[in-house]
Design a protein around this motif. Structure first.
Motif, PDB file in Angstrom:
ATOM      1  N   GLU A 288      31.750  29.535  41.910  1.00 13.51           N
ATOM      2  CA  GLU A 288      32.726  30.435  42.518  1.00 13.51           C
ATOM      3  C   GLU A 288      33.555  29.721  43.575  1.00 13.51           C
ATOM      4  O   GLU A 288      34.749  29.984  43.747  1.00 13.51           O
ATOM      5  CB  GLU A 288      32.003  31.634  43.127  1.00 13.51           C
ATOM      6  CG  GLU A 288      32.913  32.757  43.552  1.00 13.51           C
ATOM      7  CD  GLU A 288      32.137  33.988  43.979  1.00 13.51           C
ATOM      8  OE1 GLU A 288      32.752  35.044  44.166  1.00 13.51           O
ATOM      9  OE2 GLU A 288      30.900  33.889  44.110  1.00 13.51           O
TER      10      GLU A 288
ATOM     11  N   GLU B 285      30.978  46.180  39.940  1.00 14.72           N
ATOM     12  CA  GLU B 285      32.064  45.198  40.046  1.00 14.72           C
ATOM     13  C   GLU B 285      32.335  44.464  38.743  1.00 14.72           C
ATOM     14  O   GLU B 285      33.298  43.713  38.641  1.00 14.72           O
ATOM     15  CB  GLU B 285      31.741  44.181  41.146  1.00 14.72           C
ATOM     16  CG  GLU B 285      30.573  43.239  40.844  1.00 14.72           C
ATOM     17  CD  GLU B 285      29.217  43.818  41.202  1.00 14.72           C
ATOM     18  OE1 GLU B 285      28.230  43.063  41.181  1.00 14.72           O
ATOM     19  OE2 GLU B 285      29.168  45.027  41.530  1.00 14.72           O
TER      20      GLU B 285
ATOM     21  N   PRO C 298      40.354  31.868  43.440  1.00 16.42           N
ATOM     22  CA  PRO C 298      40.062  33.313  43.471  1.00 16.42           C
ATOM     23  C   PRO C 298      40.818  34.050  42.371  1.00 16.42           C
ATOM     24  O   PRO C 298      42.024  33.872  42.207  1.00 16.42           O
ATOM     25  CB  PRO C 298      40.544  33.732  44.872  1.00 16.42           C
ATOM     26  CG  PRO C 298      40.533  32.474  45.674  1.00 16.42           C
ATOM     27  CD  PRO C 298      40.861  31.374  44.733  1.00 16.42           C
ATOM     28  N   ASP C 299      40.112  34.855  41.619  1.00 14.38           N
ATOM     29  CA  ASP C 299      40.699  35.540  40.465  1.00 14.38           C
ATOM     30  C   ASP C 299      39.894  36.816  40.234  1.00 14.38           C
ATOM     31  O   ASP C 299      38.712  36.754  39.893  1.00 14.38           O
ATOM     32  CB  ASP C 299      40.648  34.634  39.232  1.00 14.38           C
ATOM     33  CG  ASP C 299      41.367  35.233  38.035  1.00 14.38           C
ATOM     34  OD1 ASP C 299      41.457  36.471  37.947  1.00 14.38           O
ATOM     35  OD2 ASP C 299      41.835  34.456  37.186  1.00 14.38           O
ATOM     36  N   ARG C 300      40.524  37.967  40.414  1.00 11.99           N
ATOM     37  CA  ARG C 300      39.814  39.243  40.276  1.00 11.99           C
ATOM     38  C   ARG C 300      39.255  39.426  38.870  1.00 11.99           C
ATOM     39  O   ARG C 300      38.110  39.881  38.700  1.00 11.99           O
ATOM     40  CB  ARG C 300      40.759  40.391  40.622  1.00 11.99           C
ATOM     41  CG  ARG C 300      40.168  41.762  40.304  1.00 11.99           C
ATOM     42  CD  ARG C 300      41.057  42.886  40.793  1.00 11.99           C
ATOM     43  NE  ARG C 300      40.665  44.146  40.213  1.00 11.99           N
ATOM     44  CZ  ARG C 300      39.607  44.862  40.593  1.00 11.99           C
ATOM     45  NH1 ARG C 300      38.831  44.416  41.554  1.00 11.99           N
ATOM     46  NH2 ARG C 300      39.315  46.012  40.005  1.00 11.99           N
TER      47      ARG C 300
ATOM     48  N   LYS D 119      27.321  40.467  41.814  1.00 13.82           N
ATOM     49  CA  LYS D 119      26.895  40.115  43.175  1.00 13.82           C
ATOM     50  C   LYS D 119      25.437  39.708  43.249  1.00 13.82           C
ATOM     51  O   LYS D 119      25.056  38.862  44.065  1.00 13.82           O
ATOM     52  CB  LYS D 119      27.152  41.309  44.098  1.00 13.82           C
ATOM     53  CG  LYS D 119      28.630  41.624  44.283  1.00 13.82           C
ATOM     54  CD  LYS D 119      28.811  42.834  45.194  1.00 13.82           C
ATOM     55  CE  LYS D 119      30.291  43.160  45.371  1.00 13.82           C
ATOM     56  NZ  LYS D 119      30.488  44.355  46.234  1.00 13.82           N
TER      57      LYS D 119
ATOM     58  N   PHE E 154      30.903  37.057  37.697  1.00 10.65           N
ATOM     59  CA  PHE E 154      30.194  36.965  38.973  1.00 10.65           C
ATOM     60  C   PHE E 154      29.670  38.314  39.471  1.00 10.65           C
ATOM     61  O   PHE E 154      30.237  38.923  40.378  1.00 10.65           O
ATOM     62  CB  PHE E 154      31.117  36.362  40.037  1.00 10.65           C
ATOM     63  CG  PHE E 154      31.595  34.976  39.731  1.00 10.65           C
ATOM     64  CD1 PHE E 154      30.748  33.890  39.871  1.00 10.65           C
ATOM     65  CD2 PHE E 154      32.882  34.762  39.268  1.00 10.65           C
ATOM     66  CE1 PHE E 154      31.179  32.612  39.576  1.00 10.65           C
ATOM     67  CE2 PHE E 154      33.330  33.484  38.969  1.00 10.65           C
ATOM     68  CZ  PHE E 154      32.477  32.405  39.117  1.00 10.65           C
TER      69      PHE E 154
ATOM     70  N   ARG F 160      38.408  37.135  36.686  1.00 10.97           N
ATOM     71  CA  ARG F 160      37.274  36.243  36.459  1.00 10.97           C
ATOM     72  C   ARG F 160      36.055  36.717  37.240  1.00 10.97           C
ATOM     73  O   ARG F 160      34.916  36.550  36.793  1.00 10.97           O
ATOM     74  CB  ARG F 160      37.653  34.822  36.841  1.00 10.97           C
ATOM     75  CG  ARG F 160      36.569  33.806  36.576  1.00 10.97           C
ATOM     76  CD  ARG F 160      37.075  32.390  36.680  1.00 10.97           C
ATOM     77  NE  ARG F 160      37.633  31.924  35.431  1.00 10.97           N
ATOM     78  CZ  ARG F 160      38.734  31.179  35.318  1.00 10.97           C
ATOM     79  NH1 ARG F 160      39.414  30.859  36.392  1.00 10.97           N
ATOM     80  NH2 ARG F 160      39.172  30.786  34.140  1.00 10.97           N
ATOM     81  N   GLN F 161      36.283  37.299  38.407  1.00 11.14           N
ATOM     82  CA  GLN F 161      35.164  37.864  39.157  1.00 11.14           C
ATOM     83  C   GLN F 161      34.465  38.943  38.338  1.00 11.14           C
ATOM     84  O   GLN F 161      33.241  38.990  38.249  1.00 11.14           O
ATOM     85  CB  GLN F 161      35.682  38.467  40.475  1.00 11.14           C
ATOM     86  CG  GLN F 161      36.130  37.447  41.508  1.00 11.14           C
ATOM     87  CD  GLN F 161      34.969  36.783  42.207  1.00 11.14           C
ATOM     88  OE1 GLN F 161      33.863  37.290  42.200  1.00 11.14           O
ATOM     89  NE2 GLN F 161      35.204  35.615  42.794  1.00 11.14           N
ATOM     90  N   ARG F 162      35.250  39.829  37.720  1.00 18.12           N
ATOM     91  CA  ARG F 162      34.675  40.909  36.909  1.00 18.12           C
ATOM     92  C   ARG F 162      34.006  40.369  35.654  1.00 18.12           C
ATOM     93  O   ARG F 162      33.141  41.019  35.073  1.00 18.12           O
ATOM     94  CB  ARG F 162      35.764  41.907  36.524  1.00 18.12           C
ATOM     95  CG  ARG F 162      36.399  42.621  37.685  1.00 18.12           C
ATOM     96  CD  ARG F 162      37.363  43.684  37.186  1.00 18.12           C
ATOM     97  NE  ARG F 162      36.636  44.734  36.468  1.00 18.12           N
ATOM     98  CZ  ARG F 162      37.241  45.649  35.720  1.00 18.12           C
ATOM     99  NH1 ARG F 162      38.548  45.628  35.556  1.00 18.12           N
ATOM    100  NH2 ARG F 162      36.521  46.584  35.115  1.00 18.12           N
TER     101      ARG F 162
END
Length: 815
Positions: A358, A325, A363-365, A374, A372, A367-369
């Motif tokens: 988080e 991810e 929510p921001d794809r 898992k 964050f 920024r997740q990548r």
């Protein structure tokens, strides 16, 4: 007094027994005694009973006091008894009064003083261990339940509950430590119980349940407790808190690893990869390095702002694969506003709880990548900053089951990142310099592949692996008059920009001298004079001679009309020749001294090359790796060229195959290889005549030329060619004499040559209006595309070139 003692601690002399009990009457006579009296004074009990105690004492005083003692409290005495062999036995004794209604009035318990002191010391040691707070002491039973401990309420800096272990026996380790730490300790203690083998100075984590995020490292020593029959009754563990020492050692170890491993290479990517390997798994579970795109290319990164393009060039997971991810290695990464502002100011971003962050961020794809994974629970993002500029970002994460990043981790990460940033900056500047030197070097070389009527050529240039290794290796292919071609290869002593610049100057000088159509040995003589002059006029910065001294050069001229090939060398290895029949050998050319050295003439050699012959010119670095392997590499080069020529590939294919075969490791110096497959002009493309110095032959020469041009289908060029031939032959008759040669060559241009025995070179000038002559060469210059002259062994040759099918206009001011 505890009557238990150790026999082996009684001191020198006989092996004294344990405690002995005497029963005395009111007068101090021994009524009864225990059997241990034999070990104490060497007399059996029946020899002691009925005798006064003073018979066995060295001084009667203390025993008299015992006889007269009345009361209920015991009286402690320290005296000496007489052994049967005459020695004295120091004893500690207690005299206990007995009730007065019987004959026995006193009970005396005596023990050797040495054994008593040991017992006292044992008791004092045990009390001291359980009373102090700097060294932990815990006793477990065989079920690893605590039976005794000295843990106070503030042990290890972490407050305990009011009912500490010291007051609540029976607790297990799992009641106070996090499960994984308790399980690791219990596993060790079970092994101690099972094998009886002690554990010494074992360092382990011991995090409290009520403070799991605070790391505590203990150094423990544990040993099994056995009863008198040798059966295990528990485990005793002594431990100290070494958290600060462990943290300091880990910090020093990481800093030492960073200092030893970072900066060992000048490759940007390898430095970034080494940084992640230093930090994982000792400091983090996941690590990545994102560098500004310009930094990777060697350019100035400029200001770091939101949207600055970065590229992930290194990743390191502690175990398994990099999280799917997250951004992968090689992906483009774009920093967001929040991250960019902090990184631009050189601040590290500490995120002890990723889950909390988080929740707070929208929510921001992307920024997740970016932030964050898992499996991670905490993160530390550190800028790679050097010389006031942000070069990239170091990302660190810790997974579940590991203490989250804290404020104490930030200085260590920043210090290692600072070292890494300096290494990356040095690599960037080196990359920039390497690219500059290599670009300059390549710009000074001719195109890799050049094709002429005389030869098809291909040059291969292999730069050194480092900027320090790039020097002055070069090659050139120079077209000469009358379809001839010159092959040149050389190498400048030294490395860096200075050697590259010197190479450029030498190449220009060779091209200038080649335009004079000099023989190879004459050209090298002029080049040697130039090198000597430059060495004296332009010394190096350290005061030594200029870098041109010691340079090598090989100059070769091939004529496709005659097949004649002449060459000479100034300190350069001879080429390798493969004949049309497939025979490969090294040309038997004796190299002269290097340029600028002087002292010996340059000896030329002449060969006759058939069409399809392949010449391979190379710099010495291709084969002279070291003295031991030079012959082997030369043989491999010859074999590689032989095999490549047999396959029928192009010169470019032959060059690549040879380099791949010989160059098995990165080159320490730059290498040049020039491969040329020579050709011959087609049959009928050349015609020649010889004349005497008679004015009548001028008309004959014009007729022959006109007839030949008609045969070639070039009738439109007859008029201009007749004018050129008339002027050149007339001048030869007038100023040189017999014999006179005339040759026409049909190639990509029409070439006309007139040869005579004179060594006088013609000079172009503009005639005055009153002059009767002097306009011939000026006319030729107007009619021909190019013209010139060259010396020959028998005189000189004047040549002209005309573009096929072109009919130039003749200016009126010529006449």
């Amino acid at each position: 007094m505890n009557p238990t003692t150790d026999r082996h601690d009684a001191g020198p002399g006989p092996a004294w027994g344990g405690a002995v009990v005497f029963v005395l009457d009111g007068g101090g006579t021994v009524l009864q005694c225990t059997a241990g009296v034999l070990d104490l004074i060497g007399r059996p009990a029946d020899q002691v009973r009925g005798r006064p105690m003073t018979d066995f004492a060295t001084t009667p005083g203390p025993w008299d006091g015992a006889a007269g003692h009345v009361g209920t409290e015991p009286l402690e005495l320290c005296t000496a008894l007489r052994h049967r062999d005459g020695t004295e036995v120091e004893v500690d004794a207690e005299v206990l009064p007995l009730p007065a209604d019987g004959g026995a009035r006193f009970l005396v318990c005596a023990i050797p003083s040495a054994a008593g002191r040991r017992w006292t010391e044992d008791q004092s040691l045990i009390r001291a261990l359980f009373d102090q707070s700097r060294i932990g002491l815990v006793v477990h039973d065989t079920e690893l339940r605590t039976t005794r401990a000295n843990l106070g309420r503030e042990f290890f800096g972490i407050p305990l509950a009011a009912d500490s272990w010291q007051h609540v026996p029976g607790r297990s380790l799992r009641a106070i430590l996090v499960p994984e730490d308790a399980a690791a300790i219990e596993e060790q203690w079970q092994r101690v119980l099972r094998t009886g083998e002690a554990v010494i100075d074992w360092e382990h984590s011991a995090r409290r349940l009520n403070a799991p995020d605070q790391e505590r490292i203990l150094s423990s020593s544990a040993f099994r407790l056995d009863d008198s029959r040798g059966r295990a009754i528990g485990v005793a563990a002594v431990f100290t808190d070494v958290t600060e020492q462990h943290t300091a050692r880990r910090r020093l170890a990481l800093l030492h690893a960073a200092a030893a491993r970072l900066g060992q290479t000048l490759d940007v990517t390898r430095n970034a990869e080494e940084l992640t390997r230093v930090l994982v798994p000792d400091f983090a579970d996941l690590a990545c390095v994102d560098l500004v795109e310009k930094t990777i290319r060697g350019d100035d990164p400029g200001a770091f702002s939101p949207g600055t393009p970065l590229r992930r060039i290194a990743v390191a997971p502690a175990g398994g694969a990099w999280p799917a991810e997250m951004y992968r290695r090689g992906d483009s990464v774009y920093a967001r506003d929040l991250e960019s502002d902090a990184l631009r100011d050189g601040q590290a971003i500490l995120v002890p709880d990723l889950a909390d962050l988080e929740k707070r961020l929208a929510p921001d794809r992307e920024r997740q990548r970016l932030l964050f994974p898992k499996s991670a629970t905490s993160a530390l993002i550190v800028p790679l900053r050097a010389r006031g500029r942000v070069l990239g970002v170091l990302g660190l994460w810790r997974d579940r089951g590991r203490i989250p990043f804290g404020v104490n981790d930030v200085p260590l990460a920043e210090e290692i990142a600072s070292r890494a940033a300096l290494s990356v900056e040095n690599s960037r500047r080196y990359t920039s310099e390497l690219r500059t030197v290599e670009t300059l070097q390549r710009s000074l070389l001719p195109p890799a592949g050049v094709e002429f009527s005389a030869a098809e050529t291909a040059g291969t240039y292999v730069p050194a692996g480092t900027a320090a290794g790039i020097g002055g290796s070069w090659y050139d292919v120079i077209p000469l008059s009358s379809t001839r071609v010159a092959f040149v290869i050389g190498d400048v002593a030294g490395h860096g920009l200075g050697a590259t610049a010197t190479m450029g100057r030498l190449r220009t000088a060779v091209q200038t001298l080649a335009d004079l159509d000099l023989a190879p040995e004459e050209l090298l003589t002029h080049l040697d004079d130039l090198a000597t002059r430059l060495a004296y006029t332009e010394p190096q910065s350290d005061g030594s001679a200029g870098g041109v001294v010691g340079a090598s050069c090989l100059y070769c001229v091939y004529d496709p009309v005659t097949g004649r090939c002449a060459m000479a060398s100034a300190g350069h290895p001879p080429p390798i020749l493969t004949s049309p029949e497939g025979h490969t050998r090294r040309v038997d050319l004796k190299p002269g001294p290097a340029l600028g050295v002087g002292g010996m003439p340059f000896e030329p050699i002449e060969l006759h090359l058939g069409p399809g012959s392949v010449l391979a010119f190379y710099t010495n670095q291709l084969v002279a790796h070291d003295e031991a392997s030079s012959k082997d590499r030369t043989r491999r080069l010859r074999d590689a060229l032989h095999a490549a020529v047999r396959t029928g590939g192009s010169p470019a294919d032959i060059g690549r195959a040879a380099v791949d075969r010989v160059l098995t490791e990165p080159a320490a110096d730059d290498i040049a290889l020039l491969v040329a497959r020579v050709r011959a002009l087609p049959e009928g493309a050349t015609v020649a005549w010889r004349f005497t110095a008679d004015p009548t032959v001028v008309g004959q020469a014009r007729e022959l030329v006109t007839s030949q041009l008609a045969a070639w289908g070039l009738e439109e060029m007859a008029f201009t060619t007749e004018l050129i031939v008339s002027e050149l032959v007339t001048n030869a008759i007038r100023y040189a004499g017999s014999p006179i040669g005339l040759r026409l060559i049909k190639d990509k241009t029409l070439i006309c040559e007139v040869s005579d025995p004179s060594q006088t070179q013609p000079h172009l000038r503009r005639a005055r209006l009153t002059d009767e002559g002097g306009r011939g060469l000026f006319l030729i210059a107007q009619l021909a595309h190019r013209w010139g002259s060259r010396y020959t062994p028998s005189g000189k040759t004047i040549w002209t070139e005309q573009a096929l099918g072109a009919v130039p206009e003749i200016p009126l001011d010529v006449f």
